[in-house]
Design a protein around this motif. Structure first.
Motif, PDB file in Angstrom:
ATOM      1  N   LYS A 154      28.424  -4.109  55.046  1.00 22.70           N
ATOM      2  CA  LYS A 154      28.322  -2.156  54.885  1.00 22.70           C
ATOM      3  C   LYS A 154      27.166  -2.695  54.466  1.00 22.70           C
ATOM      4  N   LEU A 155      26.157  -3.436  54.178  1.00 24.04           N
ATOM      5  CA  LEU A 155      24.786  -2.659  54.069  1.00 24.04           C
ATOM      6  C   LEU A 155      23.979  -3.236  55.919  1.00 24.04           C
ATOM      7  N   ARG A 156      24.924  -4.208  56.749  1.00 24.42           N
ATOM      8  CA  ARG A 156      24.124  -4.952  57.683  1.00 24.42           C
ATOM      9  C   ARG A 156      24.815  -3.364  58.767  1.00 24.42           C
ATOM     10  N   ARG A 157      26.048  -2.854  58.672  1.00 22.35           N
ATOM     11  CA  ARG A 157      26.215  -1.746  59.498  1.00 22.35           C
ATOM     12  C   ARG A 157      25.699  -0.880  59.441  1.00 22.35           C
ATOM     13  N   MET A 158      24.964  -0.670  58.294  1.00 22.20           N
ATOM     14  CA  MET A 158      24.410   0.759  57.857  1.00 22.20           C
ATOM     15  C   MET A 158      23.014   0.887  58.798  1.00 22.20           C
ATOM     16  N   ILE A 159      22.713  -0.656  58.598  1.00 21.84           N
ATOM     17  CA  ILE A 159      21.212  -1.384  59.286  1.00 21.84           C
ATOM     18  C   ILE A 159      21.732  -1.097  60.705  1.00 21.84           C
ATOM     19  N   ASP A 174      23.713  -8.826  64.770  1.00 25.31           N
ATOM     20  CA  ASP A 174      22.915  -9.223  65.109  1.00 25.31           C
ATOM     21  C   ASP A 174      22.267  -9.803  64.013  1.00 25.31           C
ATOM     22  N   LEU A 175      22.195  -8.896  62.488  1.00 26.00           N
ATOM     23  CA  LEU A 175      21.787  -8.409  60.765  1.00 26.00           C
ATOM     24  C   LEU A 175      21.551 -10.307  60.102  1.00 26.00           C
ATOM     25  N   ILE A 176      20.429 -10.187  59.399  1.00 28.01           N
ATOM     26  CA  ILE A 176      20.759 -11.237  58.588  1.00 28.01           C
ATOM     27  C   ILE A 176      19.908 -10.469  57.441  1.00 28.01           C
ATOM     28  N   GLU A 333      20.474 -18.096  65.075  1.00 30.30           N
ATOM     29  CA  GLU A 333      20.533 -19.406  64.331  1.00 30.30           C
ATOM     30  C   GLU A 333      19.634 -20.165  63.298  1.00 30.30           C
ATOM     31  N   GLN A 334      18.576 -19.775  63.931  1.00 34.48           N
ATOM     32  CA  GLN A 334      17.092 -20.860  63.060  1.00 34.48           C
ATOM     33  C   GLN A 334      17.290 -20.066  62.113  1.00 34.48           C
ATOM     34  N   VAL A 335      16.829 -18.994  61.865  1.00 28.62           N
ATOM     35  CA  VAL A 335      16.865 -18.012  60.723  1.00 28.62           C
ATOM     36  C   VAL A 335      17.756 -18.245  59.824  1.00 28.62           C
ATOM     37  N   LEU A 336      19.033 -18.092  60.307  1.00 21.85           N
ATOM     38  CA  LEU A 336      20.634 -17.965  59.368  1.00 21.85           C
ATOM     39  C   LEU A 336      20.675 -19.740  58.348  1.00 21.85           C
TER      40      LEU A 336
END
Lengths: 470, 470
Positions: A154-159, A174-176, A333-336
């Motif tokens: 939900k947060l990623r969707r709002m951003i 796209d977001l983490i 991928e690296q950040v994840l």
């Protein structure tokens, strides 16, 4: 005639008319086209004239309408010069100074001009408390179990939804999410850099970022930075072969509050992309604009996934919740993977609460109020500084954010001023904190995110009096 | 006669009597002194006899009373051998396997034998939801503002108080809170190591820790590890000059659930201290003991601040809250600085909620229940495995924790078993995940932290049937 001189001269003429009251607040200025004809100059030069006036907070642009004399009162403090850090990486970390100032965090007995966030009095505490309660009810298992690695959907969707306002067009995938903005920056720097690599940043720059880079074994190259328009692109070009990563806060960075014009953002993105240098963009202050419109970001111009866009809820609603995020482009991928091995997942309840708060529209109401307060404070600070600080004191002219940068005459050492001020229960952030070099010793950052009051006004005046005594 | 052989022979004799029913559950065994006299052996050899029997879960020690035949049913599965990893650091990360298994996290349609935490059904969700609500009320500003860098004082106080139970005698000022246990380990490894350094760990070992070390550029030296008593100290001695850091999970580590006896802990602490090698101790499973007493830690024997003690609330009450902590001994300043630059501060509400939960005594009730469930599950798993898994299947004999390690005959490849099982909605953690070397391909970890049910029993039997078909 030298082109630089020409646009400066024309801008100076208009500025004079504003300062002399010939042009009054709200007056419409000639259009870009008219200015070209009047002075026989190119469109580009005319645009630079308005940009210069805008950077001095003398005019505002309104989309599809043109330029108007700013409704801000005439600012009686001049702008500091462009910073001129050494073009060699320095490592002179002002650790002791930083520890001393950070130790004041949360102290009720001090007037904390030194903090870098809006004070709790300006945050939507009651509403967020309710959101926390609702979040424990809404989340499966009350948020007690691990959530997915990428973070609250939900947060990623709002951003992602809100990114439309700055031309980001992010998708939820796209977001983490991260544990605050610094955590996002840390993952990005770890994903991109190896010890010995060089990262270019603004100068002055947020001390935490400098320390972070250093703690990862990275070298920091500080870039000449204009107090109103951000890094000097020509300076970046000159060192482009020396750097591996660029980390910028293009919108209302701390401590200067500089704001990179769209043209500059576009140019920086193209330049870095051409040289295959990734850009970490920290946009934590982007929602705190004083103007009419949410500013664009470098990420708005990113077509290759070369920009790792970071932000958080810490400067706008809830520093203590530690809710941040990153859109790492092609480095996802690296950040994840770094998120996985450094923290498994994010704290669930806080993210859900922030997501719901963003969703209700209360966020917009809160932001409107917060922005108004910050802008009014800025004006009050500048008036007070003009009246009560030593002659020749300069200030930045932020168009957003929570920081005001103050530059004293060279002989005033703000580390000494800190020691004098703290005896009067006033904490400031001396300029030396914001660099790894020996510069800015006559500067300081003041937080404009404190609620204005007679006491605050008194403390600010007192600070000015003390500065005269250094 | 060889001393090793002697204690083994005596232990074997007693084990035989237990297995044959001559000694029954609850029977008191001869005292250490009596055993010495009976067999003409030294006190040390007698103690090793009981240690061996204890490590096989055949006897329990009761303080001040002596040793008793364990009330556990006779375990029909033999113990795996001591692991024999290569003494050279390997880097063969099973990334693909790990990604595949981690992607199953949170999937409702699977039986998740692969997870490493108690399932949500075993966690005190309703009580924690209430604590969250209370926390937003109790905290100044509802927890919206930054809290102090070191972390919630009440939480640190509760952890310090509880450390008495394991002989830690920590003070609140010794502790720093973190965003979960992995975050604590990450800060410790970053504080101590530089790229190229070597860190010694158990083998098999938690994949996240292996990945974390690798992502920081550290080499991992895997140590021979006994399934019941942890690392082989002689093996550690042999490589002591090759390593810079040691990272151990002495109490009920994952995946084997091994439990290092107090003597071994003491010896490891002295050995590392002598060679000035810091020990990162991960005690996240320490509260999940099946025996009568909270086990001691290596930190209990630390007199020089050489041990960085890490733990969290993730394996006992709330993985999703991301509440962890570290007592970094003499490395406190380094860890504190890393916390500052990587995350500014911790999420406030979650910490306050956990602190209050620890304070009420509900935590002890919850733990008692959780430990009983885990121990009962362990017995049920072993029974089911003995009856339904391929002949020759061995299992670890954990005395605590949430993991059971299963070793098949060499020809059974658990990566293949995973592929077969997932088609039947069963997820397992293949042994290869837990090492950077080519070993444990015939092993797997099963989570015993799932609520026992007919369905779970069926799925476990089905897994055994599938293993026979690999």
């Amino acid at each position: 005639m030298n082109k630089d001189f020409l646009y400066n001269e024309i801008a100076g003429g208009i500025a004079g008319q504003i300062k002399n009251g010939i042009l009054k607040a709200g007056d419409r200025l000639p259009s870009v086209r008219t200015l070209c004809q009047q002075h026989g100059i190119s469109m580009n030069t005319a645009k630079r004239v308005f940009l210069e006036l805008e950077s001095q907070s003398l005019v505002d642009s309104k989309p599809q309408s043109g330029y108007f004399v700013s409704r801000l009162p005439y600012l009686k403090t001049p702008l500091p010069n462009v910073s001129r850090p050494s073009t060699v990486a320095h490592e002179n970390e002002p650790e002791e100074l930083i520890s001393k100032i950070y130790a004041n965090m949360g102290r009720d007995d001090l007037t904390l001009f030194s903090i870098g966030v809006p004070s709790g009095d300006l945050l939507p505490i009651a509403k967020l408390k309710k959101e926390i309660v609702l979040a424990t009810r809404a989340l499966k298992g009350g948020g007690v179990e691990y959530e997915s690695l990428q973070g609250n959907l939900k947060l990623r969707r709002m951003i992602a939804f809100r990114s439309l306002a700055w031309g980001g067009n992010l998708q939820e995938n796209d977001l983490i999410t991260t544990s605050g903005g610094m955590n996002a920056l840390a993952f990005c720097l770890m994903a991109l850099g190896k010890p010995g690599d060089t990262v270019a940043m603004e100068s002055p720059c947020f001390p935490g970022t400098l320390q972070l880079a250093r703690s990862l074994g990275l070298k920091v190259l500080e870039l000449p930075t204009h107090p109103s328009t951000g890094i000097e692109i020509d300076a970046l070009k000159k060192v482009i072969d020396k750097i591996n990563i660029c980390l910028l806060v293009p919108n209302f960075n701390t401590p200067m509050g500089s704001f990179m014009p769209d043209e500059n953002k576009k140019e920086v993105v193209a330049l870095l992309s051409k040289h295959n240098i990734p850009l970490i963009e920290d946009d934590i202050y982007g929602d705190l604009y004083f103007g009419a419109q949410r500013p664009k970001c470098c990420k708005s111009y990113d077509t290759e996934g070369n920009i790792l866009y970071c932000s958080s809820a810490s400067k706008t609603i809830a520093p203590g919740y530690r809710v941040g995020w990153v859109a790492p482009g092609k480095y996802k991928e690296q950040v994840l993977k770094l998120k996985l091995v450094h923290s498994i997942s994010s704290a669930s309840v806080n993210q859900e609460a922030v997501a719901n708060f963003l969703k209700t529209g209360r966020y917009e109401n809160h932001l409107r109020q917060l922005r108004r307060t910050l802008q009014e404070n800025y004006q009050r600070y500048v008036q007070t500084i003009a009246e009560h600080f030593p002659e020749g004191t300069k200030t930045s002219q932020p168009q957003g954010g929570v920081a005001l940068w103050v530059e004293f005459d060279k002989r005033i050492d703000t580390a000494k001023l800190y020691e004098m001020a703290i005896k009067h229960q006033i904490s400031i952030a001396p300029g030396r904190m914001f660099t790894l070099q020996n510069q800015f010793e006559n500067c300081m950052r003041l937080c404009i995110g404190l609620p204005w009051s007679d006491k605050l006004a008194f403390k600010l005046k007192q600070l000015g009096t003390l500065a005269k005594m250094v």
